[in-house]
Enzyme design. Sequence first.
Site, PDB file in Angstrom:
ATOM      1  N   ARG A 269      -3.717   7.930 -10.537  1.00 40.54           N
ATOM      2  CA  ARG A 269      -4.929   7.985 -11.368  1.00 40.54           C
ATOM      3  C   ARG A 269      -6.188   8.319 -10.571  1.00 40.54           C
ATOM      4  NH1 ARG A 269      -4.289   2.246 -13.997  1.00 40.54           N
ATOM      5  NH2 ARG A 269      -2.889   2.032 -12.224  1.00 40.54           N
TER       6      ARG A 269
ATOM      7  N   ALA B 108       0.824  -1.214   0.000  1.00 39.27           N
ATOM      8  CA  ALA B 108       0.000   0.000   0.000  1.00 39.27           C
ATOM      9  C   ALA B 108       0.855   1.261   0.000  1.00 39.27           C
ATOM     10  CB  ALA B 108      -0.920  -0.003   1.224  1.00 39.27           C
ATOM     11  N   ALA B 109       2.004   1.191  -0.639  1.00 42.34           N
ATOM     12  CA  ALA B 109       2.922   2.333  -0.589  1.00 42.34           C
ATOM     13  C   ALA B 109       2.685   3.332  -1.715  1.00 42.34           C
ATOM     14  CB  ALA B 109       4.366   1.842  -0.622  1.00 42.34           C
ATOM     15  N   GLY B 110       2.007   2.885  -2.759  1.00 42.81           N
ATOM     16  CA  GLY B 110       1.824   3.750  -3.931  1.00 42.81           C
ATOM     17  C   GLY B 110       0.877   4.907  -3.662  1.00 42.81           C
TER      18      GLY B 110
ATOM     19  N   ARG C 228     -32.213  15.256  15.850  1.00 41.88           N
ATOM     20  CA  ARG C 228     -30.786  15.615  15.906  1.00 41.88           C
ATOM     21  C   ARG C 228     -30.082  14.980  17.102  1.00 41.88           C
ATOM     22  NH1 ARG C 228     -31.240  21.796  15.793  1.00 41.88           N
ATOM     23  NH2 ARG C 228     -29.003  21.624  16.201  1.00 41.88           N
TER      24      ARG C 228
ATOM     25  N   ASP D 105      -5.317  -1.986  -2.500  1.00 46.76           N
ATOM     26  CA  ASP D 105      -6.356  -1.277  -3.258  1.00 46.76           C
ATOM     27  C   ASP D 105      -7.429  -2.195  -3.827  1.00 46.76           C
ATOM     28  OD1 ASP D 105      -4.857  -2.494  -5.202  1.00 46.76           O
ATOM     29  OD2 ASP D 105      -4.377  -0.675  -6.317  1.00 46.76           O
TER      30      ASP D 105
ATOM     31  N   LYS E  66      -4.656   6.553  -1.915  1.00 51.32           N
ATOM     32  CA  LYS E  66      -5.731   5.732  -2.488  1.00 51.32           C
ATOM     33  C   LYS E  66      -6.382   4.805  -1.456  1.00 51.32           C
ATOM     34  CE  LYS E  66      -4.403   2.519  -5.593  1.00 51.32           C
ATOM     35  NZ  LYS E  66      -4.106   2.041  -6.961  1.00 51.32           N
TER      36      LYS E  66
HETATM   37  C1  UD1 Z   1       0.502  -5.076 -10.488  1.00 51.03           C
HETATM   38  C2  UD1 Z   1       1.126  -6.323 -11.124  1.00 51.03           C
HETATM   39  C3  UD1 Z   1       0.232  -6.807 -12.258  1.00 51.03           C
HETATM   40  C4  UD1 Z   1      -1.161  -7.070 -11.748  1.00 51.03           C
HETATM   41  C5  UD1 Z   1      -1.718  -5.828 -11.045  1.00 51.03           C
HETATM   42  C6  UD1 Z   1      -3.026  -6.152 -10.371  1.00 51.03           C
HETATM   43  C7  UD1 Z   1       3.533  -6.040 -10.860  1.00 51.03           C
HETATM   44  C8  UD1 Z   1       4.796  -5.702 -11.543  1.00 51.03           C
HETATM   45  N1  UD1 Z   1       2.439  -6.003 -11.609  1.00 51.03           N
HETATM   46  O1  UD1 Z   1       0.511  -4.051 -11.492  1.00 51.03           O
HETATM   47  O2  UD1 Z   1       0.783  -7.982 -12.818  1.00 51.03           O
HETATM   48  O3  UD1 Z   1      -2.000  -7.464 -12.816  1.00 51.03           O
HETATM   49  O4  UD1 Z   1      -0.810  -5.376 -10.026  1.00 51.03           O
HETATM   50  O5  UD1 Z   1      -3.648  -5.006  -9.898  1.00 51.03           O
HETATM   51  O6  UD1 Z   1       3.543  -6.370  -9.705  1.00 51.03           O
HETATM   52  N2  UD1 Z   1       3.047  -0.796  -4.530  1.00 51.03           N
HETATM   53  C9  UD1 Z   1       3.927  -0.553  -3.481  1.00 51.03           C
HETATM   54  N3  UD1 Z   1       5.193  -0.168  -3.760  1.00 51.03           N
HETATM   55  C10 UD1 Z   1       5.651  -0.021  -5.017  1.00 51.03           C
HETATM   56  C11 UD1 Z   1       4.750  -0.278  -6.086  1.00 51.03           C
HETATM   57  C12 UD1 Z   1       3.464  -0.673  -5.802  1.00 51.03           C
HETATM   58  O7  UD1 Z   1       3.561  -0.690  -2.322  1.00 51.03           O
HETATM   59  O8  UD1 Z   1       6.828   0.337  -5.180  1.00 51.03           O
HETATM   60  C13 UD1 Z   1       1.682  -1.203  -4.207  1.00 51.03           C
HETATM   61  C14 UD1 Z   1       0.642  -0.196  -4.680  1.00 51.03           C
HETATM   62  O9  UD1 Z   1       0.360   0.757  -3.684  1.00 51.03           O
HETATM   63  C15 UD1 Z   1      -0.551  -1.074  -4.982  1.00 51.03           C
HETATM   64  C16 UD1 Z   1       0.073  -2.405  -5.370  1.00 51.03           C
HETATM   65  O10 UD1 Z   1       1.397  -2.390  -4.893  1.00 51.03           O
HETATM   66  O11 UD1 Z   1      -1.363  -1.270  -3.850  1.00 51.03           O
HETATM   67  C17 UD1 Z   1       0.059  -2.639  -6.871  1.00 51.03           C
HETATM   68  O12 UD1 Z   1       0.808  -1.614  -7.474  1.00 51.03           O
HETATM   69  P1  UD1 Z   1       0.400  -1.006  -8.868  1.00 51.03           P
HETATM   70  O13 UD1 Z   1       1.373   0.025  -9.265  1.00 51.03           O
HETATM   71  O14 UD1 Z   1      -1.038  -0.641  -8.854  1.00 51.03           O
HETATM   72  O15 UD1 Z   1       0.631  -2.292  -9.770  1.00 51.03           O
HETATM   73  P2  UD1 Z   1       0.185  -2.498 -11.246  1.00 51.03           P
HETATM   74  O16 UD1 Z   1       1.089  -1.708 -12.124  1.00 51.03           O
HETATM   75  O17 UD1 Z   1      -1.253  -2.266 -11.352  1.00 51.03           O
END
Ligand code: UD1
Length: 452
Positions: free
Chosen positions: A16, A10-12, A333, A103, A23
């Site tokens: 979008r 959940a670091a992202g 209320r 997510d 998120k």
């Molecule tokens: C990833 C998968 C993809 C899969 C999809 C499903 C990889 C390379 N790809 O792609 O095959 O179909 O999920 O939704 O794994 N996150 C971190 N740190 C990071 C990057 C991501 O914690 O450095 C977390 C995000 O917050 C998120 C999750 O990992 O909760 C998925 O990351 P996201 O960038 O959405 O992955 P996708 O590119 O969608």
Amino acid sequence: MKKSKTIILAAGQGTRMQSQKSKVLHQVCEKNILDYVVDASKGSGIADVAVVVGYQADEVKTSLCPGIATILQKEQLGTGHAVLQALPFFKGLQGNLIVLVGDAPLIRPETIKGLVTEHEARGHGATVLTAEFEDPTGYGRMVKNQADELLKIVEERDATVEEKKIREINSGMYCFDAQTLILALKELNTNNTQGEYYLTDVIEIMRQMGRTTGTYMTPDPEDIQAINSKVQLSEVAAVMRKRINSSLMDNGVIMIDPGATYIGCEVIVGQDSTLYPGVILEGKTIIGKDCLIGANSRLVNAEIGDHVTIQNSTILDSSVDDDTSVGPYAYVRPGSRIGKHCKVGDFVEVKNSTMADGAKASHLTYIGDGDVGENVNLGCGTVFVNYDGKKKYRTTVEKNAFIGCNTNLIAPVTVKEGAYIAAGSTITDDVPQESLAIARARQINKVGYLKK
Ligand code: UD1
Ligand code: CA
């Protein structure tokens, strides 16, 4: 089940989402997206959970319930990098490491259990939770051989035209043999179009290490739907609402139009209670049996007894006891307690007040900071004048009192037991027991006045 732990990525930021907020802190049916994922892991029997945080790390950390570990990923260098940061959490684990994404809140405990069972039965190094999508765009694709063995996962951006046609996709959720994963993670590199450490690459690496890898296809593709945009937030919320509503109906609640009924994840509704379209039930609302909640009623943290009728009304942080009727167009209320067999009629507002059993305010009344005794009748247009511009004061109307129409009760004031107040009175002094108070100018008729 072997000893198991879960990490949730959940670091992202979730760019979008077009939001200032992380998120995973957005809500679906009144609960943070991330909390659903934590609860699904716990529900599957795996309570040892760590969340990898990065963007808005402090906010995400404080949002979590106690007992959930967090791991900081300072820079988001990819899903593989995220798991690597969590290494201290599962280093010594002889068993399964479950990886979930923060997510995707529709993931259910049964699905996690199914994934783990399949993983253990096959003895794989990794088992990927997958689904088959009509439109697999955006997801990693599962590349298999003729014997249906999983060879690798390719990301959309890195896929060939042929690979893009594959419809079985990666949910981003996995069950790993922890020790095999640790070995495979060491081999990750950033040779891909995004220059990230892809967790998905561990599949190919494990195959090279001589371990088998496989897939577990979710029985319900909804389970893995991730939220990347506000449109997907609304789509996932619709599925969650459907689940909440179906579960309530399975327990005996009647819904005229479940698609137009909005219920938070903590709400409880009793058997044979009927909810009309446009009903919104929020917070820790509890509704008893055999109630009728009419169209467009909104209840927040409301405690409702049995056989209660509520029509087109709003009730906030208050309780309504058995056999009482509220509305249409009533506004109850915070801090109000309404007893049994009461009537809170049309255009009645109640605030921080109590109404004892059998008390009635049938129309156009304001009860603010008041205590209304048993079987009191408040006539149409009664106003509890509770505010002098600086302070609020209480009004007490003791049991069996009868307040005539269009009466002002200027607080602080007490109307004693069984007293009557003549219509149109403005009451500034206490009214003794079983007395009649008249506090208005006497009518004068000027006979023939207009003929002059
Ligand atoms: C990833 C998968 C993809 C899969 C999809 C499903 C990889 C390379 N790809 O792609 O095959 O179909 O999920 O939704 O794994 N996150 C971190 N740190 C990071 C990057 C991501 O914690 O450095 C977390 C995000 O917050 C998120 C999750 O990992 O909760 C998925 O990351 P996201 O960038 O959405 O992955 P996708 O590119 O969608
Ligand atoms: Ca990405």
